[in-house]
Design a protein around this motif. Sequence first.
Motif, short mmCIF file in Angstrom:
data_model
loop_
_atom_site.label_atom_id
_atom_site.label_comp_id
_atom_site.label_asym_id
_atom_site.label_seq_id
_atom_site.Cartn_x
_atom_site.Cartn_y
_atom_site.Cartn_z
N LEU A 196 0.84 -1.21 0.07
CA LEU A 196 -0.12 0.12 -0.01
C LEU A 196 0.81 1.10 -0.03
CD1 LEU A 196 -2.55 -1.15 2.78
CD2 LEU A 196 -2.84 -1.31 0.32
N SER A 197 1.03 1.87 -1.09
CA SER A 197 1.85 2.88 -1.23
C SER A 197 1.49 4.38 -0.73
CB SER A 197 2.47 3.12 -2.90
OG SER A 197 1.16 3.26 -3.53
N LEU A 200 -11.67 -4.02 4.84
CA LEU A 200 -11.82 -5.03 5.70
C LEU A 200 -12.82 -4.99 6.85
CD1 LEU A 200 -8.15 -5.22 6.36
CD2 LEU A 200 -9.26 -6.90 5.17
N ASN A 201 -13.28 -3.85 7.07
CA ASN A 201 -14.38 -3.46 8.24
C ASN A 201 -15.75 -3.20 7.96
OD1 ASN A 201 -12.26 -3.72 10.40
ND2 ASN A 201 -11.36 -1.84 9.87
N VAL A 247 -4.31 2.91 2.11
CA VAL A 247 -4.53 2.34 3.31
C VAL A 247 -5.78 2.60 4.04
CG1 VAL A 247 -3.51 2.59 5.75
CG2 VAL A 247 -1.85 2.54 3.82
N LYS A 248 -6.15 3.64 3.43
CA LYS A 248 -7.60 4.03 4.34
C LYS A 248 -8.70 3.24 3.59
CE LYS A 248 -10.92 7.83 4.52
NZ LYS A 248 -11.40 9.22 4.09
N ARG A 249 -8.47 3.19 2.08
CA ARG A 249 -9.60 2.23 1.56
C ARG A 249 -9.40 0.78 1.71
NH1 ARG A 249 -9.76 3.59 -4.71
NH2 ARG A 249 -11.69 2.16 -4.44
N PHE A 250 -8.21 0.33 2.10
CA PHE A 250 -7.93 -1.04 2.35
C PHE A 250 -8.71 -1.50 3.70
CE2 PHE A 250 -5.27 -4.54 4.19
CZ PHE A 250 -5.81 -5.62 3.56
#
Length: 57
Positions: free
Chosen positions: A12-13, A25-26, A18-21
Amino acid sequence: MATSSFDKRFVLSNENEVKRFYESLNALKKVKRINTSLTSLEKEREAEKKLRLLFSR
């Protein structure tokens, strides 16, 4: 393509990735269901016959 050439790293660059990942997940709705009513048994059998013919060549 050889499977050994597949890069298994997960990167995740940036902050948005990171926010979208994290959100994915949640999420409360985990998966999208496939609408199986869009096809019929007859169409599935026809497609299977075509695939068998393709792979037999």
